[in-house]
Design a protein around this motif. Structure first.
Motif, PDB file in Angstrom:
ATOM      1  N   ARG A   9       0.866  -1.273  -0.134  1.00  0.00           N
ATOM      2  CA  ARG A   9       0.050  -0.018   0.023  1.00  0.00           C
ATOM      3  C   ARG A   9       0.774   1.309  -0.114  1.00  0.00           C
ATOM      4  O   ARG A   9       2.012   1.394   0.699  1.00  0.00           O
ATOM      5  CB  ARG A   9      -0.983   0.076   1.107  1.00  0.00           C
ATOM      6  CG  ARG A   9      -1.760  -1.133   1.327  1.00  0.00           C
ATOM      7  CD  ARG A   9      -2.730  -1.016   2.438  1.00  0.00           C
ATOM      8  NE  ARG A   9      -3.637  -2.273   2.422  1.00  0.00           N
ATOM      9  CZ  ARG A   9      -4.761  -2.318   1.770  1.00  0.00           C
ATOM     10  NH1 ARG A   9      -5.332  -1.377   1.055  1.00  0.00           N
ATOM     11  NH2 ARG A   9      -5.583  -3.641   1.969  1.00  0.00           N
ATOM     12  N   GLY A  10       0.310   2.077  -0.901  1.00  0.00           N
ATOM     13  CA  GLY A  10       1.257   3.453  -0.763  1.00  0.00           C
ATOM     14  C   GLY A  10       0.391   4.449  -1.664  1.00  0.00           C
ATOM     15  O   GLY A  10      -0.751   4.398  -1.867  1.00  0.00           O
ATOM     16  N   ASP A  11       1.226   5.453  -1.938  1.00  0.00           N
ATOM     17  CA  ASP A  11       0.585   6.683  -2.636  1.00  0.00           C
ATOM     18  C   ASP A  11       1.178   6.880  -3.983  1.00  0.00           C
ATOM     19  O   ASP A  11       2.561   6.947  -3.902  1.00  0.00           O
ATOM     20  CB  ASP A  11       0.673   7.848  -1.647  1.00  0.00           C
ATOM     21  CG  ASP A  11      -0.069   9.180  -2.314  1.00  0.00           C
ATOM     22  OD1 ASP A  11      -0.189   9.220  -3.601  1.00  0.00           O
ATOM     23  OD2 ASP A  11      -0.183   9.926  -1.753  1.00  0.00           O
ATOM     24  N   ASP A  12       0.693   6.906  -5.201  1.00  0.00           N
ATOM     25  CA  ASP A  12       1.154   7.023  -6.318  1.00  0.00           C
ATOM     26  C   ASP A  12       2.084   8.459  -6.475  1.00  0.00           C
ATOM     27  O   ASP A  12       3.061   8.710  -7.156  1.00  0.00           O
ATOM     28  CB  ASP A  12       0.305   6.855  -7.498  1.00  0.00           C
ATOM     29  CG  ASP A  12       0.264   5.547  -7.881  1.00  0.00           C
ATOM     30  OD1 ASP A  12       0.857   4.575  -7.495  1.00  0.00           O
ATOM     31  OD2 ASP A  12      -0.718   5.447  -8.707  1.00  0.00           O
ATOM     32  N   ASP A  13       1.561   9.383  -5.648  1.00  0.00           N
ATOM     33  CA  ASP A  13       2.343  10.769  -5.891  1.00  0.00           C
ATOM     34  C   ASP A  13       3.810  10.612  -5.074  1.00  0.00           C
ATOM     35  O   ASP A  13       4.541  11.565  -5.710  1.00  0.00           O
ATOM     36  CB  ASP A  13       1.742  11.567  -4.797  1.00  0.00           C
ATOM     37  CG  ASP A  13       0.181  12.189  -5.243  1.00  0.00           C
ATOM     38  OD1 ASP A  13      -0.045  11.655  -6.581  1.00  0.00           O
ATOM     39  OD2 ASP A  13      -0.753  12.536  -4.519  1.00  0.00           O
ATOM     40  N   SER A  51      -2.891   1.987 -10.747  1.00  0.00           N
ATOM     41  CA  SER A  51      -3.692   2.484 -10.145  1.00  0.00           C
ATOM     42  C   SER A  51      -5.037   2.607 -10.358  1.00  0.00           C
ATOM     43  O   SER A  51      -6.144   2.842  -9.382  1.00  0.00           O
ATOM     44  CB  SER A  51      -3.132   4.012  -9.552  1.00  0.00           C
ATOM     45  OG  SER A  51      -3.225   4.804 -10.686  1.00  0.00           O
ATOM     46  N   THR A  68     -10.216   2.979  -1.417  1.00  0.00           N
ATOM     47  CA  THR A  68      -8.990   3.265  -0.688  1.00  0.00           C
ATOM     48  C   THR A  68      -9.228   4.367   0.478  1.00  0.00           C
ATOM     49  O   THR A  68     -10.405   4.602   0.711  1.00  0.00           O
ATOM     50  CB  THR A  68      -8.145   4.056  -1.617  1.00  0.00           C
ATOM     51  OG1 THR A  68      -8.698   5.124  -1.905  1.00  0.00           O
ATOM     52  CG2 THR A  68      -7.696   3.328  -2.751  1.00  0.00           C
ATOM     53  N   GLY A  70      -8.066   7.782   2.100  1.00  0.00           N
ATOM     54  CA  GLY A  70      -7.106   8.563   1.260  1.00  0.00           C
ATOM     55  C   GLY A  70      -6.784   8.342   0.060  1.00  0.00           C
ATOM     56  O   GLY A  70      -7.331   7.948  -0.817  1.00  0.00           O
ATOM     57  N   LYS A  71      -5.231   8.338  -0.388  1.00  0.00           N
ATOM     58  CA  LYS A  71      -4.619   7.901  -1.586  1.00  0.00           C
ATOM     59  C   LYS A  71      -4.066   6.825  -1.427  1.00  0.00           C
ATOM     60  O   LYS A  71      -3.256   6.425  -2.105  1.00  0.00           O
ATOM     61  CB  LYS A  71      -3.879   9.231  -1.700  1.00  0.00           C
ATOM     62  CG  LYS A  71      -4.576  10.174  -2.235  1.00  0.00           C
ATOM     63  CD  LYS A  71      -3.413  11.205  -2.778  1.00  0.00           C
ATOM     64  CE  LYS A  71      -4.184  12.588  -3.422  1.00  0.00           C
ATOM     65  NZ  LYS A  71      -2.886  13.643  -3.831  1.00  0.00           N
ATOM     66  N   GLU A  72      -4.314   5.967  -0.036  1.00  0.00           N
ATOM     67  CA  GLU A  72      -3.573   4.513  -0.076  1.00  0.00           C
ATOM     68  C   GLU A  72      -4.017   3.534  -0.857  1.00  0.00           C
ATOM     69  O   GLU A  72      -5.008   2.877  -0.745  1.00  0.00           O
ATOM     70  CB  GLU A  72      -3.703   4.316   1.391  1.00  0.00           C
ATOM     71  CG  GLU A  72      -2.834   3.002   1.802  1.00  0.00           C
ATOM     72  CD  GLU A  72      -3.238   2.536   3.326  1.00  0.00           C
ATOM     73  OE1 GLU A  72      -3.861   1.627   3.479  1.00  0.00           O
ATOM     74  OE2 GLU A  72      -2.637   3.412   4.180  1.00  0.00           O
ATOM     75  N   GLY A 102       5.313   6.758   3.797  1.00  0.00           N
ATOM     76  CA  GLY A 102       4.085   6.370   3.279  1.00  0.00           C
ATOM     77  C   GLY A 102       3.571   4.884   2.953  1.00  0.00           C
ATOM     78  O   GLY A 102       2.635   4.530   2.612  1.00  0.00           O
TER      79      GLY A 102
END
Length: 113
Positions: A9-13, A51, A68, A70-72, A102
């Motif tokens: 899990r993470g944020d593409d940003d 994503s 998701t 948030g953005k996770e 993150g």
């Protein structure tokens, strides 16, 4: 041995904020980590995920995005072999995703056949 799933899990940003050189170096760390598990006969399979996706709810409604908080996003997965959840969790602690802020790894046992 049992099989376990690592859900990354993470944020593409975070990925998008890195230079191509940083991304390449990071991917080399992933290749090394997975390669070490493969040498030990513990790697089963895995892929990085895009994503974009859909979520189908129990009422039949389709959402044009993954569910998701948030953005996770779930950015990928690995199937690995380990003797126990505890051992698989220790293996997950070496995940290169922790090099950047993150990241998280969910460790789940695969239902035995």
């Amino acid at each position: 041995m049992k099989e376990f799933m690592f859900l990354f899990r993470g944020d593409d940003d975070v990925w998008d904020s890195k230079s191509p050189e940083e991304q390449q170096e990071h991917m080399q760390h992933w290749e090394k980590w997975i390669g070490e598990m493969a040498e030990q006969g513990r790697f089963v399979s895995g892929e990085r995920l895009l994503s974009k996706g859909n979520t189908v709810l129990d009422n039949g409604k389709i959402m044009d995005r993954p569910m998701t908080e948030g953005k996770e996003l779930v950015g990928g997965y690995l199937r690995v072999k380990a003797e126990s959840l505890s051992e698989a969790t220790e293996m997950a602690k070496g995940c290169p995703g922790f090099e950047w802020e993150g990241g998280a790894v969910e460790v789940r046992e695969v239902w035995p056949e």
